[in-house]
Design an enzyme around this catalytic site. Sequence first.
Site, PDB file in Angstrom:
ATOM      1  N   ASP A   3       0.851  -1.185   0.000  1.00 55.07           N
ATOM      2  CA  ASP A   3       0.000   0.000   0.000  1.00 55.07           C
ATOM      3  C   ASP A   3       0.887   1.235   0.000  1.00 55.07           C
ATOM      4  O   ASP A   3       2.034   1.186   0.441  1.00 55.07           O
ATOM      5  CB  ASP A   3      -0.911  -0.006   1.239  1.00 55.07           C
ATOM      6  CG  ASP A   3      -1.895   1.156   1.266  1.00 55.07           C
ATOM      7  OD1 ASP A   3      -2.327   1.598   0.178  1.00 55.07           O
ATOM      8  OD2 ASP A   3      -2.243   1.621   2.369  1.00 55.07           O
ATOM      9  N   TYR A  10      -4.858   4.773   0.508  1.00 53.22           N
ATOM     10  CA  TYR A  10      -5.972   3.942   0.024  1.00 53.22           C
ATOM     11  C   TYR A  10      -5.619   3.190  -1.265  1.00 53.22           C
ATOM     12  O   TYR A  10      -6.430   3.106  -2.180  1.00 53.22           O
ATOM     13  CB  TYR A  10      -7.238   4.778  -0.218  1.00 53.22           C
ATOM     14  CG  TYR A  10      -7.586   5.796   0.834  1.00 53.22           C
ATOM     15  CD1 TYR A  10      -7.406   5.541   2.194  1.00 53.22           C
ATOM     16  CD2 TYR A  10      -8.130   7.026   0.468  1.00 53.22           C
ATOM     17  CE1 TYR A  10      -7.755   6.486   3.154  1.00 53.22           C
ATOM     18  CE2 TYR A  10      -8.482   7.978   1.422  1.00 53.22           C
ATOM     19  CZ  TYR A  10      -8.282   7.703   2.771  1.00 53.22           C
ATOM     20  OH  TYR A  10      -8.633   8.641   3.705  1.00 53.22           O
ATOM     21  N   HIS A  11      -4.411   2.622  -1.315  1.00 59.33           N
ATOM     22  CA  HIS A  11      -3.979   1.909  -2.515  1.00 59.33           C
ATOM     23  C   HIS A  11      -3.537   0.474  -2.218  1.00 59.33           C
ATOM     24  O   HIS A  11      -2.451   0.059  -2.629  1.00 59.33           O
ATOM     25  CB  HIS A  11      -2.822   2.654  -3.187  1.00 59.33           C
ATOM     26  CG  HIS A  11      -3.153   4.020  -3.667  1.00 59.33           C
ATOM     27  ND1 HIS A  11      -2.186   4.984  -3.910  1.00 59.33           N
ATOM     28  CD2 HIS A  11      -4.342   4.611  -3.961  1.00 59.33           C
ATOM     29  CE1 HIS A  11      -2.772   6.088  -4.325  1.00 59.33           C
ATOM     30  NE2 HIS A  11      -4.073   5.890  -4.354  1.00 59.33           N
ATOM     31  N   PRO A  12      -4.335  -0.347  -1.542  1.00 54.47           N
ATOM     32  CA  PRO A  12      -3.913  -1.733  -1.296  1.00 54.47           C
ATOM     33  C   PRO A  12      -3.861  -2.523  -2.599  1.00 54.47           C
ATOM     34  O   PRO A  12      -4.677  -2.320  -3.501  1.00 54.47           O
ATOM     35  CB  PRO A  12      -4.991  -2.268  -0.349  1.00 54.47           C
ATOM     36  CG  PRO A  12      -6.200  -1.441  -0.641  1.00 54.47           C
ATOM     37  CD  PRO A  12      -5.674  -0.071  -0.975  1.00 54.47           C
TER      38      PRO A  12
END
Length: 594
Positions: free
Chosen positions: A336, A510-512
């Site tokens: 992430d 918010y980038h898993p």
Amino acid sequence: MWCLLRGLGRPGALARGALGQQQSLGARALASAGSESRDEYSYVVVGAGSAGCVLAGRLTEDPAERVLLLEAGPKDVLAGSKRLSWKIHMPAALVANLCDDRYNWCYHTEVQRGLDGRVLYWPRGRVWGGSSSLNAMVYVRGHAEDYERWQRQGARGWDYAHCLPYFRKAQGHELGASRYRGADGPLRVSRGKTNHPLHCAFLEATQQAGYPLTEDMNGFQQEGFGWMDMTIHEGKRWSAACAYLHPALSRTNLKAEAETLVSRVLFEGTRAVGVEYVKNGQSHRAYASKEVILSGGAINSPQLLMLSGIGNADDLKKLGIPVVCHLPGVGQNLQDHLEIYIQQACTRPITLHSAQKPLRKVCIGLEWLWKFTGEGATAHLETGGFIRSQPGVPHPDIQFHFLPSQVIDHGRVPTQQEAYQVHVGPMRGTSVGWLKLRSANPQDHPVIQPNYLSTETDIEDFRLCVKLTREIFAQEALAPFRGKELQPGSHIQSDKEIDAFVRAKADSAYHPSCTCKMGQPSDPTAVVDPQTRVLGVENLRVVDASIMPSMVSGNLNAPTIMIAEKAADIIKGQPALWDKDVPVYKPRTLATQR
């Protein structure tokens, strides 16, 4: 063969052993289902997010293929109206859904030792459009070298030459076509255009600090600062649902369901044959004559694989889940982007502080509802950039987003004063985490452990992020607006103090991604092959951000849509698009940082 590689014996032996219970249960269930009319489709797609919407749109272009699309959340429109669903479709209202569990899974991580024991909030889309219906609408592809790295990591056929054509295919950019841009694709993209004085001053300050201005950070030159591309069209959010799903809903060969939770994939032996799902409290089954495709994203796709018996066999047995195939990479390799906010007071009343006062918000909302114009028609993150953190780094590894406002606690706390900020963070962190099932109940959120700032390299990179941002904020172009530093504050100066600030304040971007890693069958950590097929089983694919071998250098929505466009051609048996020898900017020297 795959299960043999995993050290669990022949597939037949596995079926008679660990799979015996699953087969007997499956046989009884299928026999029972056989007495009823089978709800059968060519493809069952699980998840109507950025990838699932693309697949629904592309696979139903062939009228002979019947597609069922299942989404756990609601539709993204109310009574067919975007105005009635303004929280989703008004770009400036994006924070309204970050904590609304009607459209959001509202995940939380485990305690993060590297972040002072904090638990981080992870909003993820649970609505038609998925996170593309909740995100900040920033369109960033990443760097060409990201895709060359994927190729080296085993994702053969996913190098830049084979990915760029699918970025173009998806894109409908308002500036028209070029070697890098698409003009006719369904995903509408526009360029930030408010010309807010703080955006202009920020860009001037970056040039005064010695950084280049790039005219298209998704084109020839990512490195530098400039105006961002946004998935906003005619003043409205342009999600994957807007681009791909809604235009396909009139097709008789597409059935799209909302508020439908898939609980497991159904198997006959190691062949996926359908899914079990719950709608309105009732359990149902749907069958796929060709394939089941998981597009739930980096959390839900590995979760569903494990609930269905695909994952680490020891972990599954502890929860009483019959093992279909031992695939230990499922849920591993979690990556992430982490970021920090550098905030500065503004001496002039020109920030978005006044726009967040009740009466002004009503006026902004009414203008948007009437004409889709005004301050409600942008997400305001219109400038940003990508730079190299230090000499020797071959391509940008730090990302900036500039905002003429202050954000506190994911926007859940109102702004307190006139201020502006930069969101800044490393794009290729070295901390890697995992997720596992909390229980065998599909409604229980999984255990999410990102292991943020677990390496010294990552904390050193954040130290550079803070110092480089301060240098930009100190330039003459921002002098007319510059008040005191609010965060971290002028009293934070030493490396030790900066490190403590980062550990106390850094948060997820918010980038898993990367939890169902794409790679070669010989890679013990791989989950899908370069054709997106789940290893060790048949007729099952994963198509979403979870299959990235490693994170890209930027936001994830555009790459996820590209992945789904490319996967759709793979599934349909179309020849792969490619564009050889596309020029990509390289610094004249790596001896300097800029």
